[in-house]
Design a protein around this motif. Structure first.
Motif, PDB file in Angstrom:
ATOM      1  N   SER A 273      76.914  30.415  63.519  1.00 50.21           N
ATOM      2  CA  SER A 273      75.768  30.081  62.963  1.00 50.21           C
ATOM      3  C   SER A 273      74.691  29.528  63.421  1.00 50.21           C
ATOM      4  O   SER A 273      73.600  29.555  63.247  1.00 50.21           O
ATOM      5  CB  SER A 273      76.096  29.135  61.652  1.00 50.21           C
ATOM      6  OG  SER A 273      76.408  27.722  62.184  1.00 50.21           O
TER       7      SER A 273
ATOM      8  N   TRP B 211      70.295  32.060  60.994  1.00 50.55           N
ATOM      9  CA  TRP B 211      69.681  31.033  60.122  1.00 50.55           C
ATOM     10  C   TRP B 211      69.615  31.550  58.562  1.00 50.55           C
ATOM     11  O   TRP B 211      69.727  32.655  58.265  1.00 50.55           O
ATOM     12  CB  TRP B 211      68.233  30.999  60.517  1.00 50.55           C
ATOM     13  CG  TRP B 211      67.250  30.169  59.778  1.00 50.55           C
ATOM     14  CD1 TRP B 211      67.087  28.960  59.979  1.00 50.55           C
ATOM     15  CD2 TRP B 211      66.528  30.053  58.649  1.00 50.55           C
ATOM     16  NE1 TRP B 211      66.285  28.145  59.162  1.00 50.55           N
ATOM     17  CE2 TRP B 211      65.900  28.985  58.311  1.00 50.55           C
ATOM     18  CE3 TRP B 211      66.454  31.433  57.758  1.00 50.55           C
ATOM     19  CZ2 TRP B 211      64.960  28.983  57.170  1.00 50.55           C
ATOM     20  CZ3 TRP B 211      65.694  31.504  56.600  1.00 50.55           C
ATOM     21  CH2 TRP B 211      64.991  30.291  56.307  1.00 50.55           C
ATOM     22  N   SER B 212      69.636  30.343  57.748  1.00 48.95           N
ATOM     23  CA  SER B 212      69.677  30.321  56.334  1.00 48.95           C
ATOM     24  C   SER B 212      68.825  29.289  55.581  1.00 48.95           C
ATOM     25  O   SER B 212      69.101  28.263  56.256  1.00 48.95           O
ATOM     26  CB  SER B 212      71.072  30.827  55.694  1.00 48.95           C
ATOM     27  OG  SER B 212      71.812  29.635  55.971  1.00 48.95           O
TER      28      SER B 212
ATOM     29  N   THR C 263      72.094  30.515  49.369  1.00 43.75           N
ATOM     30  CA  THR C 263      71.806  31.910  48.809  1.00 43.75           C
ATOM     31  C   THR C 263      69.920  31.977  49.152  1.00 43.75           C
ATOM     32  O   THR C 263      69.569  30.934  49.543  1.00 43.75           O
ATOM     33  CB  THR C 263      71.792  32.072  46.906  1.00 43.75           C
ATOM     34  OG1 THR C 263      70.909  30.976  46.756  1.00 43.75           O
ATOM     35  CG2 THR C 263      73.281  31.839  46.756  1.00 43.75           C
TER      36      THR C 263
ATOM     37  N   CYS D 229      67.590  34.848  54.647  1.00 48.06           N
ATOM     38  CA  CYS D 229      68.280  34.412  55.923  1.00 48.06           C
ATOM     39  C   CYS D 229      68.126  35.586  57.099  1.00 48.06           C
ATOM     40  O   CYS D 229      67.814  36.586  56.496  1.00 48.06           O
ATOM     41  CB  CYS D 229      69.734  34.142  55.247  1.00 48.06           C
ATOM     42  SG  CYS D 229      70.549  35.545  54.661  1.00 48.06           S
TER      43      CYS D 229
ATOM     44  N   MET E 189      63.861  36.914  59.663  1.00 45.11           N
ATOM     45  CA  MET E 189      64.317  36.668  58.178  1.00 45.11           C
ATOM     46  C   MET E 189      64.188  38.018  57.582  1.00 45.11           C
ATOM     47  O   MET E 189      63.240  38.436  57.037  1.00 45.11           O
ATOM     48  CB  MET E 189      63.288  35.770  57.493  1.00 45.11           C
ATOM     49  CG  MET E 189      63.784  35.093  56.247  1.00 45.11           C
ATOM     50  SD  MET E 189      62.649  33.831  55.619  1.00 45.11           S
ATOM     51  CE  MET E 189      62.278  32.978  57.006  1.00 45.11           C
TER      52      MET E 189
ATOM     53  N   ASN F  33      68.394  38.878  51.922  1.00 47.71           N
ATOM     54  CA  ASN F  33      68.602  37.950  50.845  1.00 47.71           C
ATOM     55  C   ASN F  33      70.027  37.963  50.458  1.00 47.71           C
ATOM     56  O   ASN F  33      70.401  38.936  49.929  1.00 47.71           O
ATOM     57  CB  ASN F  33      67.637  38.363  49.661  1.00 47.71           C
ATOM     58  CG  ASN F  33      67.640  37.589  48.493  1.00 47.71           C
ATOM     59  OD1 ASN F  33      67.803  36.297  48.702  1.00 47.71           O
ATOM     60  ND2 ASN F  33      67.371  37.972  47.455  1.00 47.71           N
ATOM     61  N   ARG F  34      70.651  36.630  50.714  1.00 47.23           N
ATOM     62  CA  ARG F  34      72.136  36.587  50.391  1.00 47.23           C
ATOM     63  C   ARG F  34      72.296  36.265  49.020  1.00 47.23           C
ATOM     64  O   ARG F  34      71.671  35.320  48.468  1.00 47.23           O
ATOM     65  CB  ARG F  34      72.616  35.262  51.314  1.00 47.23           C
ATOM     66  CG  ARG F  34      74.053  35.215  51.151  1.00 47.23           C
ATOM     67  CD  ARG F  34      74.653  33.891  52.067  1.00 47.23           C
ATOM     68  NE  ARG F  34      74.839  34.294  53.237  1.00 47.23           N
ATOM     69  CZ  ARG F  34      74.307  33.478  54.049  1.00 47.23           C
ATOM     70  NH1 ARG F  34      73.720  32.380  53.979  1.00 47.23           N
ATOM     71  NH2 ARG F  34      74.758  33.506  55.456  1.00 47.23           N
TER      72      ARG F  34
ATOM     73  N   MET G  93      74.708  40.777  51.308  1.00 46.19           N
ATOM     74  CA  MET G  93      73.472  40.796  51.941  1.00 46.19           C
ATOM     75  C   MET G  93      72.518  41.688  51.445  1.00 46.19           C
ATOM     76  O   MET G  93      72.872  43.179  51.534  1.00 46.19           O
ATOM     77  CB  MET G  93      73.553  40.655  53.358  1.00 46.19           C
ATOM     78  CG  MET G  93      74.269  39.539  53.854  1.00 46.19           C
ATOM     79  SD  MET G  93      73.215  38.058  53.896  1.00 46.19           S
ATOM     80  CE  MET G  93      74.213  37.052  54.999  1.00 46.19           C
TER      81      MET G  93
END
Length: 866
Positions: free
Chosen positions: A158, A162-163, A167, A170, A208, A211-212, A218
């Motif tokens: 990780s 990055w997130s 949700t 990310c 970026m 979108n989780r 994803m």
């Protein structure tokens, strides 16, 4: 030529500005509308809503140098400061950002070109990491930039992904590292020796792109974005050919200044590094409105200040010193951050007051800790001791940790937390609506505010929330109603929310309050009838209440300007409340305001009211408004376009609230109270309009009543009152003399009660017509007469008992006055105490006094017989 830290900051901003990036000022260290953050800790914080798509700005590229603090909450580097080369409580994050504009290739090229061409770093000294699945980034680095494959390291953790949360947006990262050389131990990222100091990360590029979802899948974002961050201190160390951040020019001068102030010759002492680091975080936190306190951000600030003071103490400095470093910091960073220069006097005063307060307990706390460590068994400081130091002496546990670490010890932090938990009372405060609707209210449509020009409007219901659930329809009860347009002002900027009425074809209700939830307005309604999403409703604001609020809000602006004019430009707003009854204004100032100053402030505001300025409201760009001298409210977040409220040439502020048409509408301004609420912060409460007039009328009526009671006219009432007070004092003095004389005479009469027990004079008596205050005088008189003896006196009056006992000094080895008085008091429902030669007590059973006094001789018979 070696580049200064200021030059590097300037070069970064200019480079990206030249490439189409809007230069955006650093945001406050206090995040606005983000409860997940204690402090701003990254450059992207102020752009969070842009990345989420909730906010649109006039630009799609931005560059900033963001001041950051990591000294509390999830990100806390406080305890490492002073022990490592690169940990700080305060640092500057250089960053460039793209909101759906450019993506990976341009971001990588921007970074590479800035480092190698603008700053002149050797390509041989650089290597990068990528997320292990990001082949696109590998190809850009390898094929477009020309970086050898062995200098592109794939990382599967990780660290390189990055997130923003579990949700939401990310994406993968690419980190740029600098190789300090083989003479320094350490290996490249991903190797067993990666924790060494040879390879240092200098820049992180976040791509970026996803979108989780809640299920972990994803989805590609429709507009991939870029978020980067490079530590200014780290890149400065590289360009200035030093290994530690504390050796760069900015820190070098701060450390020298600190050494001179505390009287130290060792510029490599870690305590000087701590002091130099902490002056930055403390000064900027105060600059951004944080004040030392015992909770939240204020407590973190207090901890940092006290840690710095403790390190000065360790260097042998016993004088107040920390605040003296502010001037050097302003010299270093005031050009980049003008607000630091503007707030210098405020910062110095806050730090000085806080240090003076802590100095009173530091010696005692250190003495207790050092004493305990001398007899400590084992290698751990007990948690209950750490808690005692914290709770009793204001010693933050990180200070105890610091001292322990210096002696090769640790602190039992679990024990500390248990002690803390045992004492703490968990208080849960409900929100204004009695529940937290943050996870329920997902209103995509903003509410259009129409209340500047009208107090009523027709609107459509777009969402309903009842019992903490979003519903399609409601039948009666308390409900949150969201509409597309509203004349109701939602609480903001210190102004309370509007109230009024809501009606539809099938329902009617009272709007009790209006609050903002994002950019939607939540109307708290007590409803009768049935209301559904899509219904048309008529909204009507309580006009009288709104008018009273407007008077107080406009007067607040005038008060702010008057304070800055009469007390100094260091005055800044620290909070406000404007409702229909009063205005409350909190502001920075470090001494009490005299009655003369308050009168001058009140006069100045009323002068501007009488000038009857027309209020001009204008929408303009934020930068344009600030350039025009508009004051911004503390803690408020502003859009690119702002509303400027101007009252003549006297007051210009950014404000979205409702106001009078002319200052004369306020009528009258009256201050009703002023006082300090915390270190360096004071509060004024005032009233306006009809409330102010009623206040003045009430004061005048009271004055008339007083003058009537004194049989005087109003003009002479003060001198008449002074005469009456002087006469009353003279009468009290004469009465006291008379009572003393009477008590003396009474004590002579009491000598008839004298008996002897085993050769000791004993006098026990119940007194009548004697004031309790006269007992001590009588006791002294009786002792003088007896020269040697034991005395017990009691009074029963108005359901109470008063007791006094006396023992001459030659007899205290046999009888203690405290023991004797408690023997009597225990029989009359009381308890007492005092010196061995004199003690007093009270009681609640006067009916038992006679028998209690009668028992004294038998009690003394036993004591004196032995």
């Amino acid at each position: 030529m070696t580049r200064s830290t200021a030059d590097i900051r300037r070069a970064f901003i200019e480079y990206f500005n030249k490439h189409g990036h809007q230069a955006v000022p650093s945001s406050s260290l206090v995040p606005h509308d983000d409860p997940t953050l204690l402090f701003t800790n990254a450059g992207m914080n102020q752009f969070k809503d842009c990345f989420l798509g909730a906010e649109k700005r006039s630009y799609t590229r931005a560059v900033s140098s963001q001041r950051c603090v990591r000294a509390g909450g999830k990100h806390n580097d406080l305890e490492n400061v002073g022990y490592t080369a690169r940990h700080h409580t305060f640092f500057e994050m250089l960053g460039n950002f793209s909101f759906g504009d450019y993506f990976k290739e341009q971001a990588i090229n921007f970074a590479w070109n800035f480092l190698t061409k603008e700053l002149g770093l050797s390509e041989e000294k650089l290597l990068v990491t990528i997320y292990h699945e990001d082949d696109e980034a590998f190809d850009i680095w390898h094929q477009k930039v020309g970086l050898p494959a062995d200098k592109i390291i794939r990382i599967a953790t990780s660290d390189n992904f990055w997130s923003m949360g579990d949700t939401g947006p990310c994406g993968p990262c690419s980190e740029i590292f600098y190789d300090h050389g083989a003479h320094i131990w350490g290996g490249p990222p991903g190797s067993p020796e990666e924790d060494g100091d040879r390879f240092i990360e200098i820049w992180n590029l976040v791509f970026m792109q996803f979108n989780r979802q809640a299920d972990g899948t994803m989805e590609d974002l429709p507009k991939p974005s870029i978020d980067t961050g490079m530590g200014l201190e780290r890149i400065s160390a590289i360009l200035q050919n030093v290994h530690s951040n504390y050796e760069i020019d900015l820190f070098e001068r701060l450390i020298k200044a600190a050494a001179q102030i505390v009287g130290s010759d060792d510029l490599n002492n870690k305590s000087l590094r701590v002091i130099a680091d902490h002056i930055r975080s403390c000064s900027f936190l105060i600059c951004d409105g944080v004040m030392p306190s015992n909770e939240g951000r204020g407590y973190v600030l207090r901890r940092i200040i006290r840690r710095a003071v403790r390190h000065g103490y360790q260097l042998g400095c016993s004088q107040v010193f920390f605040y003296q470093l502010v001037s050097q910091l302003v010299a270093e960073m005031g050009e980049a951050y003008p607000e630091l220069s503007e707030q210098q006097a405020v910062i110095e005063k806050v730090l000085k007051v806080e240090e003076e307060q802590f100095a009173n307990t530091l010696d005692r706390g250190m003495s207790i800790l050092n004493q305990a460590l001398e007899t400590l068994e084992g290698k751990q400081v007990p948690g209950d001791l750490a808690f005692k130091l914290y709770d009793t002496y204001g010693f933050p546990v990180d200070l105890t940790n610091d001292v322990a670490r210096e002696k090769g010890l640790t602190v039992d932090e679990d024990g500390f937390e248990k002690a803390m938990q045992k004492q703490k009372e968990m208080a849960q405060s409900a929100s204004k609506f009695g529940a937290d609707y943050a996870n329920v209210v997902k209103v995509e449509q903003d509410t259009a505010f129409s209340g500047y020009d009208a107090l009523s409007a027709s609107a459509q219901v777009i969402q309903l929330v009842q019992h903490n659930k979003a519903v399609d329809a409601v039948t009666g009860g308390d409900v949150l109603v969201f509409v597309d347009t509203s004349p109701f002002y939602a609480e903001s900027g210190g102004q309370i929310g509007d109230s009024g009425s809501l009606t539809s074809k099938s329902a009617q209700g009272r709007v009790r309050d209006t609050q903002k939830m994002g950019k939607a307005f939540a109307h708290q309604v007590s409803l009768e009838g049935t209301l559904s999403i899509g219904d048309t409703v008529d909204l009507r604001v309580d006009g009288n209440r709104r008018e009273a609020i407007k008077l107080n809000h406009s007067a607040t602006h005038l008060l702010h300007a008057a304070l800055r004019e009469l007390l100094g430009t260091h005055v800044t707003q620290k909070g406000s409340l404007v409702d229909e009854e009063k205005l409350r204004f909190d502001f920075s100032h470090f001494e009490g305001i005299s009655a003369e100053q308050l009168t001058a402030i009140e006069d100045r505001v009323n002068q501007e009211i009488r000038s009857n300025h027309r209020l001009d409201t204008t929408m303009m760009a934020l930068d344009e408004a600030k350039a025009a001298g508009a004051m911004a409210l503390f803690g408020e977040k502003y859009d690119d376009e702002v509303r400027v409220v101007k009252m003549g040439e006297f007051s210009t502020e950014l404000c979205g609230g409702t106001h009078v048409n002319r200052t004369g509408d306020i009528g009258l301004f009256k201050i009703v109270s002023e006082g300090g609420i915390s270190s360096g912060v004071r509060r004024i409460e005032a009233i306006t309009g009809q409330s102010a007039l009623r206040y003045v009328q009430s004061e005048a009526q009271t004055l008339s009543q007083v003058s009537s009671m004194l049989k005087s006219d109003r003009a002479s009432v003060l001198s008449k009152l002074e005469q009456s007070i002087a006469h009353a004092k003279q009468l009290e003095k004469e009465l006291a003399q008379f009572k003393a004389k009477a008590a003396g005479e009474k004590s002579k009469d009491l000598m008839t009660n004298l008996v002897q027990i085993h050769g000791v004079n004993v006098l026990v008596a119940k007194l009548e017509g004697v004031e309790p205050k006269a007992l001590r005088g009588m006791m002294d008189e009786l002792k003088n007469q007896l020269q040697s003896g034991i005395i017990a006196l009691g009074i029963a009056n108005d359901g109470k008992v008063n007791l006094i006992t006396g023992v001459t000094k030659d007899l205290v080895s046999k009888v203690k006055a405290g023991d004797l008085v408690n023997h009597i008091a225990s029989q009359v429902g009381g308890k007492g105490g005092g010196r061995p030669d004199m003690a007093q007590a009270g009681g609640t059973h006067p009916e038992s006094l006679d028998s209690a006094l009668a028992s004294v001789n038998d009690y003394l018979e036993q004591l004196l017989a032995s």
